[in-house]
Design a protein around this motif. Sequence first.
Motif, short mmCIF file in Angstrom:
data_model
loop_
_atom_site.label_atom_id
_atom_site.label_comp_id
_atom_site.label_asym_id
_atom_site.label_seq_id
_atom_site.Cartn_x
_atom_site.Cartn_y
_atom_site.Cartn_z
N GLU A 1 48.38 7.77 156.15
CA GLU A 1 49.85 7.67 156.28
C GLU A 1 50.30 6.22 156.38
N HIS A 2 49.53 5.41 157.12
CA HIS A 2 49.85 3.99 157.26
C HIS A 2 49.74 3.26 155.92
N ARG A 3 48.66 3.56 155.19
CA ARG A 3 48.49 2.94 153.87
C ARG A 3 49.58 3.37 152.90
N LYS A 4 50.00 4.63 153.01
CA LYS A 4 51.06 5.13 152.13
C LYS A 4 52.37 4.41 152.39
N ARG A 5 52.69 4.16 153.68
CA ARG A 5 53.93 3.44 154.00
C ARG A 5 53.88 2.01 153.47
N ALA B 1 52.16 0.96 150.89
CA ALA B 1 52.28 1.03 149.44
C ALA B 1 53.72 1.27 149.02
N ASN B 2 54.45 2.09 149.77
CA ASN B 2 55.86 2.37 149.46
C ASN B 2 56.72 1.11 149.63
N ARG B 3 56.45 0.37 150.70
CA ARG B 3 57.21 -0.85 150.93
C ARG B 3 56.95 -1.87 149.82
N ARG B 4 55.67 -1.99 149.43
CA ARG B 4 55.32 -2.90 148.36
C ARG B 4 55.98 -2.49 147.05
N LEU B 5 56.02 -1.20 146.78
CA LEU B 5 56.64 -0.69 145.56
C LEU B 5 58.14 -0.97 145.55
N ILE B 6 58.78 -0.75 146.71
CA ILE B 6 60.23 -1.02 146.82
C ILE B 6 60.51 -2.50 146.59
N PHE B 7 59.66 -3.37 147.18
CA PHE B 7 59.83 -4.81 147.00
C PHE B 7 59.70 -5.20 145.53
N LEU B 8 58.68 -4.68 144.85
CA LEU B 8 58.46 -5.01 143.45
C LEU B 8 59.58 -4.48 142.56
#
Length: 258
Positions: A18-22, A24-31
Motif C-alpha cells: 500500500e505504501h509503495r502504491k501511494r 507510485a501514484n504521487r510520482r505518476l501525478i507529478f509526471l
Amino acid sequence: MQKGKVLSLEDRIPKIKEHRKRRANRRLIFLLTLFFLLIVCVVYIQSPLSQINKIEVYGNNLVSKNEITKVSSLKKGDNIWKVNKGQASKKIMELPEVKKAGVRLEFPNNIVIDIKEYSPIALIVSDKEFLPVLENGTILKNSTMLADAPLLINFKKGPFLDELAAQLKDIPSEILNAVSEIHYEPKETDKYHIYIFMNDGFEISATITTLSTKMIHYPSIVSQLDPKVKGVINLEVGSFFKAYDLEEEVKSEEEEER
C-alpha cells in the motif's frame, strides 16, 4: 510481564504494498502534471498569446506614437518574451524630445511605453518663424506657439542656446513668465552676455551662466525701484540699476518729429 505483539511477514506485506502504491501514484501525478505544463507551454508559445498584440504609448505630446514605436524596434506580432525592455527604452531616449522612457509588459501580451518629454521653455525667432525651444536646447521644427514664453533673438543652435535653456529651466515660472525677449549680445569680455526685456518695461544686462541664480532676486530688486523710472538692471557681476537718460529720449523724439 506481557510481551509486545510481533507482526509476521505475511501481515507486513500488505502495508508495504500500500505504501509503495501511494508513492507510485504521487510520482505518476507529478509526471502527468509536468507533462501537462510542458504541453501548455508549447501551445502558448505557438499561439498568438505569446506575440505582441498591442503597443500603447503614454505621456507623449511632442513625438508621435508611430515615431516612438519605430525607434523602439518593437512590432506587433513579435515574440513578447524576446522583448529587450532596457534596449528599447535606450533607443527611445535617443530622441532629442524624450527625457525618460520606460517599457513594460501588460498582461497578457500588450506592451506599454511610458514617456516623459522635455518641456518647451521658449520661442526662438528663426527665418520669421517662432520655433519652440525645449529645456535641453532642442529646437522643434513645428511652429506651435507657447503662452507667456520669452522670445530668443540672435540665438542659434549650439552651446550658448543649450546653456540658456538649462538656466531658464531653473527660473521660477512666475519670473520667467514676466520675460518678454532675450537678446544674445556677446562682448569681448563675455561671450555669454545677453539683454533681457521684461514685460514691466525694465531691461536687464546679464550673463547666461549665472542667469538663474541672479533672476531669483529680480522681484525684490524691482520692488525697491520707482516703477515710473525705467532703466537697465545690471546683473552681470553684482546688481545695480541705471535709469534711462530722459534727456536723450526727448531729444531723439524731437529729431524724429523733424
